[in-house]
Design an enzyme around this catalytic site. Structure first.
Site, PDB file in Angstrom:
ATOM      1  CE  LYS A 292      -3.237   2.753   2.661  1.00  0.00           C
ATOM      2  NZ  LYS A 292      -4.002   2.941   3.907  1.00  0.00           N
TER       3      LYS A 292
ATOM      4  CB  ALA B 248      -8.847   7.491   3.869  1.00  0.00           C
ATOM      5  N   GLY B 249     -11.642   7.378   5.647  1.00  0.00           N
ATOM      6  CA  GLY B 249     -12.851   8.143   5.913  1.00  0.00           C
ATOM      7  C   GLY B 249     -14.108   7.316   6.077  1.00  0.00           C
TER       8      GLY B 249
ATOM      9  CG  ASN C 165      -7.004   0.943  10.884  1.00  0.00           C
ATOM     10  OD1 ASN C 165      -5.804   1.008  10.691  1.00  0.00           O
ATOM     11  ND2 ASN C 165      -7.452   0.572  12.073  1.00  0.00           N
ATOM     12  CB  THR C 166     -10.327   5.061  12.093  1.00  0.00           C
ATOM     13  OG1 THR C 166      -8.977   5.370  11.755  1.00  0.00           O
ATOM     14  CG2 THR C 166     -10.760   5.901  13.281  1.00  0.00           C
TER      15      THR C 166
END
Lengths: 70, 255
Positions: free
Chosen positions: B95, B182-183, B204-205
């Site tokens: 990545k 992301a996001g 992830n988050t």
């Protein structure tokens, strides 16, 4: 003589290979020898060369490991 | 089913390993997610450093590793990180991420393209995290990237698909898998990405910082599985007005 791994002085002999020094460093720091990578002068020092590479006084190496990340 | 560089994955959900309260919890969540392609990072070893068990857990799970180049601010730094990762982990999958701005963590498009071109030549399977820029995504595809990973919104923001209009164009143009990265902060965001036409999502988050990461991982798994069935079923087309689903108009009259 001394070499430096991540800016820490490491005492070693003139006949020592990089493999020997890295293995000792890993043992001291509870790291797995098979799970680290090494850079020298901002270039990869391939694992395949560690066993043949004799360390030279004042050489500086950077040691990396895998950590959590997204 | 998600196919990248000729390798087929049963799951269209990629996951990251950052921000979990513990490596053991991370492992449970990854297992619950069904993800088969999982990111991790590289770090210069500090003199005093907690032992990171991420790699050990991922090896036990048997997932394919996707090391990232997080921390790289230039193409050259990213290339070195890629070489270190391949030497350490024995995988050419990568990545690619280059974000020099520590505040917004937005990827640098020029450095990303420069690095991608070189890394593909060096035999890496490159999955670049990139701005949701349709032209850049085409250039990355032309450079030989195995997929493109445009952002939905800033890293870790959980703001969903702020870039949805550009993601639509990217999906429409792309000949390689599009993985929205992301996001993505909720399963519904992942569902929206798939309805736009994305091939995969990277989360992830949203999982790691949920009150119950294992439950949230399972929620994302079910959402992504539902999206795969939905893609197979193909959505019915919207109509301008009401279309009767029952023959009520003839109930009182002879046909």
């Amino acid at each position: 003589m001394f070499i430096y791994i991540n800016q820490h002085a490491i005492a070693c002999g003139s006949d020592d290979t990089l493999a020997k020094v890295i293995r000792a460093y890993c043992d001291d720091h509870q790291l797995h020898f098979d799970e680290v990578a090494v850079a020298h002068n901002d270039s990869l020092m391939p694992r395949s060369q560690w066993a043949h590479q004799r360390v030279v006084a004042e050489q500086r190496f950077s040691l990396f490991s895998a950590v959590a990340g997204g | 089913m998600l196919t990248i560089a000729g390798h087929s994955f049963n799951s269209n959900l990629l996951t990251g390993t950052g921000k979990f309260a513990s490596p053991a919890l991370m492992a449970k969540a990854i297992a619950g997610s069904g993800s088969e392609l999982v990111t991790l990072a590289l770090k210069r070893i500090e003199q005093v450093q907690d032992k990171d068990m991420t790699l050990r857990h991922l090896r036990e799970l048997g997932v394919r590793l996707l090391p990232n180049t997080s921390g790289a601010k230039t193409a050259n730094e990213a290339i070195l990180a890629a070489q270190l990762a391949r030497d350490m982990l024995g995988t050419s999958w990568l990545k690619l991420e280059i974000h020099p701005d520590p505040r917004h963590l937005l990827p640098d498009p020029m450095e990303t393209l420069l690095a991608a071109e070189q890394l593909v030549k060096d035999g890496f399977v490159v999955l670049p995290y990139c701005p949701a820029d349709p032209t850049l995504c085409l250039r990355l595809q032309e450079a030989g990237c195995a997929a493109v990973m445009p952002l939905g919104s800033p890293i870790g923001s959980n703001q969903g698909l702020q870039t949805r209009d550009f993601l639509r164009i990217i999906v429409e143009q792309s000949q390689v898998p599009v993985i929205v990265d992301a996001g993505i902060g909720a399963p519904s965001h992942a569902a929206e990405a798939f309805e736009i036409g994305a091939d995969g999502v990277l989360v992830n988050t949203a999982i790691a910082t949920a009150a119950d990461p294992v439950a949230m991982a399972h929620a994302f798994r079910l959402t992504c599985e539902a999206a795969a069935y939905s893609k197979q079923g193909k959505l019915a087309q919207p109509a301008a007005g009401a279309q009767a689903s029952s023959p009520f108009t003839t109930f009182l009259e002879p046909s």
